[in-house]
Design a protein around this motif. Structure first.
Motif, PDB file in Angstrom:
ATOM      1  N   TYR A 192       0.836  -1.181   0.000  1.00 19.92           N
ATOM      2  CA  TYR A 192       0.000   0.000   0.000  1.00 19.92           C
ATOM      3  C   TYR A 192       0.882   1.246   0.000  1.00 19.92           C
ATOM      4  O   TYR A 192       2.014   1.227   0.486  1.00 19.92           O
ATOM      5  CB  TYR A 192      -0.864   0.073   1.264  1.00 19.92           C
ATOM      6  CG  TYR A 192      -1.991  -0.937   1.366  1.00 19.92           C
ATOM      7  CD1 TYR A 192      -1.796  -2.149   2.021  1.00 19.92           C
ATOM      8  CD2 TYR A 192      -3.250  -0.657   0.855  1.00 19.92           C
ATOM      9  CE1 TYR A 192      -2.839  -3.069   2.149  1.00 19.92           C
ATOM     10  CE2 TYR A 192      -4.299  -1.566   0.981  1.00 19.92           C
ATOM     11  CZ  TYR A 192      -4.080  -2.768   1.621  1.00 19.92           C
ATOM     12  OH  TYR A 192      -5.106  -3.671   1.752  1.00 19.92           O
ATOM     13  N   GLN A 250       0.560   5.194   1.456  1.00 12.96           N
ATOM     14  CA  GLN A 250      -0.269   6.060   2.284  1.00 12.96           C
ATOM     15  C   GLN A 250       0.310   7.472   2.275  1.00 12.96           C
ATOM     16  O   GLN A 250       1.430   7.705   2.747  1.00 12.96           O
ATOM     17  CB  GLN A 250      -0.363   5.535   3.725  1.00 12.96           C
ATOM     18  CG  GLN A 250      -1.337   6.335   4.581  1.00 12.96           C
ATOM     19  CD  GLN A 250      -1.548   5.738   5.950  1.00 12.96           C
ATOM     20  OE1 GLN A 250      -0.682   5.066   6.491  1.00 12.96           O
ATOM     21  NE2 GLN A 250      -2.731   5.982   6.534  1.00 12.96           N
ATOM     22  N   PRO A 293      -4.678   4.096   3.415  1.00 14.01           N
ATOM     23  CA  PRO A 293      -3.791   3.314   2.544  1.00 14.01           C
ATOM     24  C   PRO A 293      -4.450   3.041   1.199  1.00 14.01           C
ATOM     25  O   PRO A 293      -5.641   2.740   1.132  1.00 14.01           O
ATOM     26  CB  PRO A 293      -3.583   2.014   3.326  1.00 14.01           C
ATOM     27  CG  PRO A 293      -3.872   2.362   4.750  1.00 14.01           C
ATOM     28  CD  PRO A 293      -4.958   3.391   4.681  1.00 14.01           C
ATOM     29  N   LEU A 311       3.541   0.847   2.823  1.00 15.69           N
ATOM     30  CA  LEU A 311       3.186  -0.171   3.810  1.00 15.69           C
ATOM     31  C   LEU A 311       3.072  -1.540   3.157  1.00 15.69           C
ATOM     32  O   LEU A 311       2.480  -1.676   2.088  1.00 15.69           O
ATOM     33  CB  LEU A 311       1.840   0.173   4.461  1.00 15.69           C
ATOM     34  CG  LEU A 311       1.778   1.423   5.326  1.00 15.69           C
ATOM     35  CD1 LEU A 311       0.333   1.858   5.535  1.00 15.69           C
ATOM     36  CD2 LEU A 311       2.459   1.183   6.666  1.00 15.69           C
ATOM     37  N   GLU A 346      -7.883 -10.963   8.435  1.00 17.18           N
ATOM     38  CA  GLU A 346      -7.379  -9.641   8.808  1.00 17.18           C
ATOM     39  C   GLU A 346      -5.978  -9.439   8.260  1.00 17.18           C
ATOM     40  O   GLU A 346      -5.195 -10.382   8.125  1.00 17.18           O
ATOM     41  CB  GLU A 346      -7.388  -9.457  10.330  1.00 17.18           C
ATOM     42  CG  GLU A 346      -6.505 -10.408  11.089  1.00 17.18           C
ATOM     43  CD  GLU A 346      -7.257 -11.616  11.577  1.00 17.18           C
ATOM     44  OE1 GLU A 346      -8.188 -12.076  10.873  1.00 17.18           O
ATOM     45  OE2 GLU A 346      -6.918 -12.101  12.666  1.00 17.18           O
ATOM     46  N   GLN A 347      -5.664  -8.177   7.989  1.00 18.27           N
ATOM     47  CA  GLN A 347      -4.369  -7.814   7.458  1.00 18.27           C
ATOM     48  C   GLN A 347      -3.461  -7.344   8.591  1.00 18.27           C
ATOM     49  O   GLN A 347      -3.877  -6.561   9.439  1.00 18.27           O
ATOM     50  CB  GLN A 347      -4.517  -6.692   6.417  1.00 18.27           C
ATOM     51  CG  GLN A 347      -5.410  -7.101   5.241  1.00 18.27           C
ATOM     52  CD  GLN A 347      -5.654  -5.967   4.283  1.00 18.27           C
ATOM     53  OE1 GLN A 347      -4.709  -5.337   3.807  1.00 18.27           O
ATOM     54  NE2 GLN A 347      -6.910  -5.693   3.994  1.00 18.27           N
ATOM     55  N   PHE A 354      -0.107  -5.282   9.275  1.00 18.86           N
ATOM     56  CA  PHE A 354       0.733  -4.297   8.609  1.00 18.86           C
ATOM     57  C   PHE A 354       2.123  -4.258   9.223  1.00 18.86           C
ATOM     58  O   PHE A 354       2.304  -4.417  10.445  1.00 18.86           O
ATOM     59  CB  PHE A 354       0.109  -2.905   8.708  1.00 18.86           C
ATOM     60  CG  PHE A 354      -1.029  -2.689   7.756  1.00 18.86           C
ATOM     61  CD1 PHE A 354      -2.301  -3.141   8.055  1.00 18.86           C
ATOM     62  CD2 PHE A 354      -0.828  -2.024   6.550  1.00 18.86           C
ATOM     63  CE1 PHE A 354      -3.364  -2.950   7.171  1.00 18.86           C
ATOM     64  CE2 PHE A 354      -1.877  -1.824   5.666  1.00 18.86           C
ATOM     65  CZ  PHE A 354      -3.137  -2.290   5.979  1.00 18.86           C
ATOM     66  N   GLY A 355       3.101  -3.992   8.372  1.00 13.74           N
ATOM     67  CA  GLY A 355       4.441  -3.712   8.834  1.00 13.74           C
ATOM     68  C   GLY A 355       4.550  -2.241   9.242  1.00 13.74           C
ATOM     69  O   GLY A 355       3.599  -1.473   9.070  1.00 13.74           O
TER      70      GLY A 355
END
Lengths: 112, 113
Positions: B35, B37, B43, B91, B101-102, B104-105
């Motif tokens: 993504y 952002q 995002p 991201l 569910e995602q 994220f780093g």
């Protein structure tokens, strides 16, 4: 193309007050996810709603998915300073590549 | 269990220079997302992988952006050449599958001068 809008864009509340953010899609969604992003941080998953009219609760947070699966809301009861951040909804399309579209976000500030 | 790892965390480059971002997803996660952002926005999906296959890259500016996910694990996103408008946080996220569910780093904050 498909859009997901959130209102309000910003919200300042006194600690202890309630807060609600609304998520509206231009098209029907397969499911919707909610994320919280603290200032300087990355989005963190809160919950997923799948069924029409579904309501889920997490302590002081209540999530709803509309009957038409085109809108959703997040309500926080008695806000605390730890609730500060930006809340995003992410709706998944029902066709095409089924990708998630993130909303514009609602930035919450809680005044102690 | 380790979360999604991204590097570098910050990158400052001059316009027209190349840049690459690396992502190591959570072990066992088949779906990987990149993504972008921008400040004050949500995002925006650039590309999604199911294992090693790119299944959605419609928002990826293919004239300058490229991505790969070798062996269905780590992924690299490259920009060449970078433009001023590419300044953003990139991201990476992963999930078990498209319905899950995602995670994220921490993201890579790119500044193009």
């Amino acid at each position: 193309g498909q859009q997901v809008m959130q209102i309000p864009q910003y919200q300042h509340v006194q600690e202890g007050e309630d807060f609600t953010t609304y998520c509206n899609s231009s098209t029907t969604l397969s499911n919707i996810q909610w994320y919280k992003q603290r200032p300087g941080g990355h989005p963190v998953f809160l919950i997923q709603l799948v069924k029409s009219g579904e309501v889920k609760k997490q302590k002081r947070l209540t999530f709803q998915f509309g009957e038409a699966k085109k809108n959703s809301s997040l309500h926080i009861t008695a806000t605390q300073t730890t609730d500060v951040g930006t809340y995003f909804c992410a709706g998944r399309r029902t066709s095409g590549t089924y990708k998630y579209i993130f909303g514009t976000g609602t930035r919450l500030k809680v005044l102690a | 269990e380790a979360g999604v790892v991204q590097s570098p965390r910050y990158k400052i480059i001059e316009k027209k220079q190349p840049v690459a971002f690396w992502c190591n997803p959570i072990s066992g996660h088949n779906t990987l997302y990149w993504y972008r952002q921008n400040l004050g926005q949500g995002p925006e999906l650039l590309i999604r992988y199911e294992n090693e296959e790119a299944v959605d890259d419609s928002q990826l500016p293919k004239d300058r952006f490229s991505a790969e996910r070798l062996k269905g694990v780590d992924s690299t996103l490259k920009i060449q050449p970078a433009e001023l408008g590419d300044s953003a946080v990139y991201l990476c996220a992963s999930s078990l599958d498209l319905l899950a569910e995602q995670y994220f780093g921490p993201g890579t904050r790119l500044t193009v001068t």
